[in-house]
Design an enzyme around this catalytic site. Structure first.
Site, PDB file in Angstrom:
ATOM      1  N   ARG A  43       0.859  -1.182   0.000  1.00  0.00           N
ATOM      2  CA  ARG A  43       0.000   0.000   0.000  1.00  0.00           C
ATOM      3  C   ARG A  43       0.897   1.235   0.000  1.00  0.00           C
ATOM      4  O   ARG A  43       2.102   1.145   0.209  1.00  0.00           O
ATOM      5  CB  ARG A  43      -0.915   0.000   1.226  1.00  0.00           C
ATOM      6  N   GLY A  44       0.256   2.388  -0.237  1.00  0.00           N
ATOM      7  CA  GLY A  44       1.009   3.623  -0.431  1.00  0.00           C
ATOM      8  C   GLY A  44       1.223   3.830  -1.913  1.00  0.00           C
ATOM      9  O   GLY A  44       1.696   2.910  -2.620  1.00  0.00           O
ATOM     10  N   ASP A  90      -2.261  10.409  -2.814  1.00  0.00           N
ATOM     11  CA  ASP A  90      -2.461   9.338  -3.785  1.00  0.00           C
ATOM     12  C   ASP A  90      -2.747   9.873  -5.182  1.00  0.00           C
ATOM     13  O   ASP A  90      -2.498   9.181  -6.159  1.00  0.00           O
ATOM     14  CB  ASP A  90      -3.605   8.435  -3.325  1.00  0.00           C
ATOM     15  N   GLN A 150      -3.398   2.386   9.741  1.00  0.00           N
ATOM     16  CA  GLN A 150      -2.038   2.515   9.217  1.00  0.00           C
ATOM     17  C   GLN A 150      -1.178   3.414  10.077  1.00  0.00           C
ATOM     18  O   GLN A 150       0.032   3.207  10.193  1.00  0.00           O
ATOM     19  CB  GLN A 150      -2.072   3.046   7.784  1.00  0.00           C
ATOM     20  N   ASN A 154      -6.115  11.919  -0.580  1.00  0.00           N
ATOM     21  CA  ASN A 154      -5.275  11.175   0.358  1.00  0.00           C
ATOM     22  C   ASN A 154      -6.189  10.346   1.251  1.00  0.00           C
ATOM     23  O   ASN A 154      -7.412  10.385   1.126  1.00  0.00           O
ATOM     24  CB  ASN A 154      -4.409  12.134   1.179  1.00  0.00           C
ATOM     25  N   LYS A 155      -5.602   9.591   2.146  1.00  0.00           N
ATOM     26  CA  LYS A 155      -6.364   8.690   3.007  1.00  0.00           C
ATOM     27  C   LYS A 155      -7.524   9.421   3.680  1.00  0.00           C
ATOM     28  O   LYS A 155      -7.398  10.559   4.109  1.00  0.00           O
ATOM     29  CB  LYS A 155      -5.437   8.078   4.057  1.00  0.00           C
TER      30      LYS A 155
END
Length: 385
Positions: free
Chosen positions: A86-87, A274, A233, A284-285
């Site tokens: 992930r990332g 992202d 995370q 983003n998250k």
């Protein structure tokens, strides 16, 4: 599966075959006892070895350190979809190796047949997660390499070489992002959300790379890391990374962000991304948007650290960024244990979009962009006039 074990994903199903620990994985597991400087240099969640892609399964950290050996593109796509890797930058690197693995498995008599089959595999990989633009960027870069060859064998060799180049480039890019962003970080408290560290990249990190670089420059930085529900995370990965590096980190729940931005002397917020639209809107998250609004309300600078490959200048604004909707069970359960009453519905958008008006600066390997982002991002990406 215990610390340092190795799991190979078998065929299209991705079902694991467990092997005893080998010397390599056991040595990697001992990183927790390494010095901070050595750890940050050596912790790499992606490796290419013996013709296979080796991924550190991030769904099991920090309790277990398990490596997945993957020898086919379906396994790579599944690892991306299930967030075992992930990332955004790390997803791009894994995707590139996935294309190389697909190419190696293709038996074709001519380039036309080879490219057609490779295209199908590329589509499978590219569809594994929709929001992180690095995934599409890496797949398209690999497609272009394949299309530049007249012979199948030479195309296969070039694809593997390109995947390795993308891998090597990523860590160098992260270090340049860190050096550029360190100038914005003063001693004191910094807040971050999710994990944009070595685990989210080929090594070193974007947002955490900025923090690491500031610490390496001699600044006394302490980090407030949000837990980042529902996958945690921040709790599982960011807090672990920073503590292993000897960087002062305090874990807070997501709902505490506003309290600390108001009551503590926080120098800035720094997060990863992202996808970044042409106007500077940032995906983003999930939870990033809330923190950005709270940061502006409390006059705390909000910085985004990301490579140029995360820019999607084809999109006019964040309204056009696709937001991944994940399985609601990931909200209703944790580690297979229900945390909500039976029959309750849940929603799980994995990302949100922060409008550019809340973003103080975007830190890239080519420099720092500030508003108006429509101009500065084009210049940094090399697309300016």
């Amino acid at each position: 599966m215990g610390v340092g074990e190795l799991s190979q994903w078998n065929g299209d199903t991705g079902s694991p075959i467990i092997y005893p620990p080998n010397t390599h994985s056991v040595n990697e597991a001992r990183l927790s006892a390494s010095s901070g400087a050595e750890h940050s240099k050596r912790m790499k969640p992606i490796e290419w070895t013996s013709g296979k892609l080796r991924l550190l399964d991030q769904t099991l950290l920090p309790k277990k350190k398990v490596w997945l050996d993957i020898d086919n593109h379906q396994g790579v796509a599944r690892a991306i979809k299930e967030m075992r890797v992930r990332g955004a930058p790390a997803i791009g690197v894994a995707a590139a190796y996935g294309v190389a693995l697909a190419a190696e498995g293709i038996q074709a008599e001519g380039m036309g047949d080879f490219l057609a089959r490779l295209g199908i595999a590329c589509d499978v990989i590219a569809a594994s997660r929709p929001t992180a633009v690095n995934l599409k960027w890496a797949v398209e870069r690999m497609r272009r390499v394949a299309g530049g060859h007249d012979e199948v064998d030479s195309a296969k060799e070039a694809l593997l070489a390109e995947a390795k180049a993308i891998h090597e480039e990523d860590e160098a890019i992260n270090r340049r992002i860190g050096a550029n962003g360190a100038e914005l970080i003063r001693s004191g408290a910094v807040m971050t959300h999710c994990n944009a560290g070595a685990l989210a990249t080929a090594g070193y990190g974007t947002a955490l790379g900025v923090i690491r670089s500031a610490v390496e420059s001699g600044r006394a930085v302490r980090v407030l890391a949000t837990e980042t529900r529902p996958f945690l995370q921040g709790a599982r990965l960011t807090a672990w990374e920073l503590s292993q590096d000897g960087i002062d980190v305090t874990l807070i729940t997501d709902s505490m962000a506003g309290h600390f931005l108001k009551t503590e002397d926080i120098g800035c917020v720094v997060v990863g991304a992202d996808r970044i639209a042409g106007n500077g809107d940032v995906a983003n998250k999930i939870g990033t948007y809330s923190i950005a609004v709270l940061a502006k309300e409390n006059s705390v600078p909000f910085y985004v650290a990301a490579p140029i490959s995360t820019l999607d200048l084809s999109l006019e604004s964040g309204d056009d960024i696709p937001i991944e909707e994940r399985d609601p069970r990931e909200v209703l359960e944790y580690a297979g244990v229900g945390v909500a009453p039976e029959g309750v519905k849940a929603a799980h958008p994995a990302f949100d979009v922060t409008p550019s008006r809340y973003v103080s600066a975007i830190i890239t390997e080519n420099g720092i962009a500030r508003a108006p982002y429509g101009e500065s991002l084009k210049l940094l990406s090399g697309n300016g006039v």
